[in-house]
Design a protein around this motif. Structure first.
Motif, PDB file in Angstrom:
ATOM      1  N   UNK A  35       0.842  -1.190   0.000  1.00 38.60           N
ATOM      2  CA  UNK A  35       0.000   0.000   0.000  1.00 38.60           C
ATOM      3  C   UNK A  35       0.877   1.239   0.000  1.00 38.60           C
ATOM      4  N   UNK A  36       0.432   2.264  -0.717  1.00 35.34           N
ATOM      5  CA  UNK A  36       1.195   3.497  -0.811  1.00 35.34           C
ATOM      6  C   UNK A  36       0.271   4.665  -1.148  1.00 35.34           C
ATOM      7  N   UNK A  37       0.704   5.863  -0.782  1.00 31.88           N
ATOM      8  CA  UNK A  37      -0.013   7.063  -1.190  1.00 31.88           C
ATOM      9  C   UNK A  37       0.405   7.414  -2.611  1.00 31.88           C
ATOM     10  N   UNK A  38      -0.545   7.832  -3.424  1.00 33.30           N
ATOM     11  CA  UNK A  38      -0.229   8.203  -4.796  1.00 33.30           C
ATOM     12  C   UNK A  38      -1.356   9.015  -5.404  1.00 33.30           C
ATOM     13  N   UNK A  39      -1.188   9.367  -6.641  1.00 32.81           N
ATOM     14  CA  UNK A  39      -2.187  10.133  -7.371  1.00 32.81           C
ATOM     15  C   UNK A  39      -3.005   9.177  -8.231  1.00 32.81           C
ATOM     16  N   UNK A  40      -4.319   9.390  -8.320  1.00 31.54           N
ATOM     17  CA  UNK A  40      -5.144   8.449  -9.071  1.00 31.54           C
ATOM     18  C   UNK A  40      -4.884   8.470 -10.580  1.00 31.54           C
ATOM     19  N   UNK A  41      -4.441   9.596 -11.104  1.00 30.49           N
ATOM     20  CA  UNK A  41      -4.140   9.693 -12.531  1.00 30.49           C
ATOM     21  C   UNK A  41      -3.159  10.842 -12.751  1.00 30.49           C
ATOM     22  N   UNK A  42      -2.544  10.873 -13.909  1.00 34.46           N
ATOM     23  CA  UNK A  42      -1.557  11.902 -14.247  1.00 34.46           C
ATOM     24  C   UNK A  42      -2.246  13.265 -14.266  1.00 34.46           C
ATOM     25  N   UNK A  43      -1.655  14.234 -13.594  1.00 33.20           N
ATOM     26  CA  UNK A  43      -2.200  15.581 -13.541  1.00 33.20           C
ATOM     27  C   UNK A  43      -3.089  15.834 -12.341  1.00 33.20           C
ATOM     28  N   UNK A  44      -3.416  14.815 -11.568  1.00 32.86           N
ATOM     29  CA  UNK A  44      -4.262  14.975 -10.389  1.00 32.86           C
ATOM     30  C   UNK A  44      -3.454  15.577  -9.243  1.00 32.86           C
ATOM     31  N   UNK A  45      -4.128  16.324  -8.374  1.00 29.57           N
ATOM     32  CA  UNK A  45      -3.474  16.891  -7.202  1.00 29.57           C
ATOM     33  C   UNK A  45      -3.964  16.243  -5.912  1.00 29.57           C
ATOM     34  N   UNK A  46      -4.900  15.323  -6.012  1.00 26.70           N
ATOM     35  CA  UNK A  46      -5.459  14.648  -4.846  1.00 26.70           C
ATOM     36  C   UNK A  46      -4.678  13.370  -4.560  1.00 26.70           C
ATOM     37  N   UNK A  47      -4.254  13.204  -3.295  1.00 27.14           N
ATOM     38  CA  UNK A  47      -3.566  11.977  -2.884  1.00 27.14           C
ATOM     39  C   UNK A  47      -4.588  10.932  -2.451  1.00 27.14           C
ATOM     40  N   UNK A  48      -4.399   9.710  -2.910  1.00 28.99           N
ATOM     41  CA  UNK A  48      -5.276   8.603  -2.538  1.00 28.99           C
ATOM     42  C   UNK A  48      -4.420   7.423  -2.117  1.00 28.99           C
ATOM     43  N   UNK A  49      -5.030   6.498  -1.413  1.00 31.06           N
ATOM     44  CA  UNK A  49      -4.333   5.272  -1.014  1.00 31.06           C
ATOM     45  C   UNK A  49      -4.509   4.247  -2.129  1.00 31.06           C
ATOM     46  N   UNK A  50      -3.379   3.651  -2.545  1.00 30.46           N
ATOM     47  CA  UNK A  50      -3.392   2.680  -3.628  1.00 30.46           C
ATOM     48  C   UNK A  50      -2.829   1.351  -3.146  1.00 30.46           C
ATOM     49  N   UNK A  73      -2.660  -1.623  -9.978  1.00 32.90           N
ATOM     50  CA  UNK A  73      -2.940  -0.761  -8.835  1.00 32.90           C
ATOM     51  C   UNK A  73      -4.442  -0.536  -8.727  1.00 32.90           C
ATOM     52  N   UNK A  74      -4.912  -0.488  -7.482  1.00 34.15           N
ATOM     53  CA  UNK A  74      -6.328  -0.319  -7.188  1.00 34.15           C
ATOM     54  C   UNK A  74      -6.467   0.737  -6.103  1.00 34.15           C
ATOM     55  N   UNK A  75      -7.427   1.633  -6.244  1.00 35.95           N
ATOM     56  CA  UNK A  75      -7.707   2.611  -5.197  1.00 35.95           C
ATOM     57  C   UNK A  75      -8.438   1.909  -4.057  1.00 35.95           C
ATOM     58  N   UNK A  76      -7.958   2.136  -2.825  1.00 39.22           N
ATOM     59  CA  UNK A  76      -8.553   1.506  -1.649  1.00 39.22           C
ATOM     60  C   UNK A  76      -8.810   2.574  -0.593  1.00 39.22           C
ATOM     61  N   UNK A  77      -9.431   2.181   0.487  1.00 40.43           N
ATOM     62  CA  UNK A  77      -9.743   3.085   1.588  1.00 40.43           C
ATOM     63  C   UNK A  77      -8.458   3.647   2.207  1.00 40.43           C
ATOM     64  N   UNK A  78      -8.528   4.891   2.692  1.00 37.93           N
ATOM     65  CA  UNK A  78      -7.368   5.538   3.317  1.00 37.93           C
ATOM     66  C   UNK A  78      -6.888   4.810   4.570  1.00 37.93           C
ATOM     67  N   UNK A  79      -7.721   3.977   5.169  1.00 41.06           N
ATOM     68  CA  UNK A  79      -7.315   3.283   6.401  1.00 41.06           C
ATOM     69  C   UNK A  79      -6.169   2.300   6.153  1.00 41.06           C
ATOM     70  N   UNK A  80      -6.009   1.817   4.919  1.00 43.25           N
ATOM     71  CA  UNK A  80      -4.912   0.906   4.612  1.00 43.25           C
ATOM     72  C   UNK A  80      -3.563   1.634   4.616  1.00 43.25           C
ATOM     73  N   UNK A  81      -3.570   2.942   4.369  1.00 41.19           N
ATOM     74  CA  UNK A  81      -2.334   3.726   4.331  1.00 41.19           C
ATOM     75  C   UNK A  81      -2.179   4.612   5.561  1.00 41.19           C
ATOM     76  N   UNK A  82      -3.031   4.425   6.564  1.00 40.04           N
ATOM     77  CA  UNK A  82      -3.016   5.320   7.721  1.00 40.04           C
ATOM     78  C   UNK A  82      -1.689   5.278   8.479  1.00 40.04           C
ATOM     79  N   UNK A  83      -0.944   4.189   8.406  1.00 38.17           N
ATOM     80  CA  UNK A  83       0.339   4.077   9.107  1.00 38.17           C
ATOM     81  C   UNK A  83       1.482   4.711   8.312  1.00 38.17           C
ATOM     82  N   UNK A  84       1.222   5.126   7.085  1.00 40.23           N
ATOM     83  CA  UNK A  84       2.238   5.740   6.230  1.00 40.23           C
ATOM     84  C   UNK A  84       2.130   7.262   6.256  1.00 40.23           C
TER      85      UNK A  84
END
Length: 90
Positions: A35-50, A73-84
């Motif tokens: 699991x990692x924080x990343x952007x859902x697509x190129x040019x996006x400014x919103x961070x999501x958990x992937x 890669x799949x977008x998942x709930x932020x709780x999976x990346x909460x420790x990062x």
């Protein structure tokens, strides 16, 4: 004194037996996910958990010590990346 000798023999037996037990390796058919924080697509400014998943493929590879993998890669709930720690945005 007898107690110390008995403990030493049991310890030696455990050490010797642990050297003969087979290693528990993961099966190559299993996928590895991280699991990692990343952007859902190129040019996006919103961070999501992937969830990044690496799956071995059955394709032939010229080198015997290498194996091809498929990355997904799949977008998942932020709780999976909460420790990062979230990366800083500009």
């Amino acid at each position: 004194m007898l107690r110390f000798i008995l403990i030493a023999l049991v310890t030696i037996e455990l050490v010797l037996l642990s050297g003969f037990l087979p290693a528990k390796a993961s099966s190559p058919s299993q996928a590895m996910a991280t699991y990692t924080w990343g952007y859902p697509y190129v040019g996006s400014t919103q961070l999501v958990c992937k969830q990044i998943e690496a799956k071995p493929t059955d394709s032939a590879v010229p080198q015997k010590d290498k194996q091809q993998i498929k990355m997904q890669s799949t977008l998942v709930s932020d709780r999976f990346c909460s420790h990062l720690a979230k990366p800083s945005t500009f």
